[in-house]
Design an enzyme around this catalytic site. Sequence first.
Site, PDB file in Angstrom:
ATOM      1  N   LYS A 176     -10.979  -2.103   7.021  1.00 33.79           N
ATOM      2  CA  LYS A 176      -9.788  -1.766   7.796  1.00 33.79           C
ATOM      3  C   LYS A 176     -10.240  -1.140   9.115  1.00 33.79           C
ATOM      4  CE  LYS A 176      -7.316   1.991   6.977  1.00 33.79           C
ATOM      5  NZ  LYS A 176      -6.338   2.936   6.373  1.00 33.79           N
ATOM      6  N   GLU A 220       0.840  -1.192   0.000  1.00 35.81           N
ATOM      7  CA  GLU A 220       0.000   0.000   0.000  1.00 35.81           C
ATOM      8  C   GLU A 220       0.876   1.243   0.000  1.00 35.81           C
ATOM      9  OE1 GLU A 220      -2.591   2.541   3.202  1.00 35.81           O
ATOM     10  OE2 GLU A 220      -2.628   0.360   3.393  1.00 35.81           O
ATOM     11  N   THR A 278      -4.829   5.932   2.310  1.00 31.89           N
ATOM     12  CA  THR A 278      -5.148   7.299   2.725  1.00 31.89           C
ATOM     13  C   THR A 278      -5.986   8.007   1.668  1.00 31.89           C
ATOM     14  OG1 THR A 278      -2.912   7.265   3.689  1.00 31.89           O
ATOM     15  CG2 THR A 278      -4.186   9.226   4.031  1.00 31.89           C
TER      16      THR A 278
END
Length: 213
Positions: A129, A40, A69
């Site tokens: 998440k 990521e 993000t």
Amino acid sequence: MNLLNQIQDSGIVAVIRGANKDNIIPIAKALSAGGVKALELTVETPKILSLVEMVADELKEDAIVGVGTVLDPETARAAIMSGAKFVFSPVVNIETIKMTKRYGVLSVPGALTPTEILTAYENGADLIKVFPANIVGPGYFKDIHGPMPHIPLMPTGGINVSNVGSYIKAGAVAAGVGSTLVNTKAVIDETYLTNLTELARQFVREVQVAREQ
């Protein structure tokens, strides 16, 4: 193997912040060599789209590359066009989930409360998440898993070699690991890369051991 299974296979997603064109490929290869196959790259990183494209082109089938993000659907689409295979977010943004699913890549929004977790899943998220996981701890995953065992959860925030197994035992399918795995501010030399590969192996090993217990 589909994208979700690929992430679950090793059980570790490396969260890479602050990489650049000179160090991202060596870091990505070192992680892949250690068994961490999901990378990521966070979108606040300068020139992130070119970095995603570089890693996707270089590693090909050796790892899957995504972005993190992500706060809006426009950023998600731009990253997907650059080769991202999954989109992580720290929040539940339904339009971002829809955009990600529209292009057939993995949607992983961040949620904390039971309502946020269910809302994200009902709107198409593939994996949730749980962030920040260190605030709630492994026991929280066991508690959520009770009434909602069908929703795959992944802790991110405060995960290290010592505690990752506890989250897996509590029902998490994978874990997101940031600075305790990858420190882009370090000197990225051969010693660092060798140690990074070994650390990646340790994380993967802890996940496998926890799954066997």
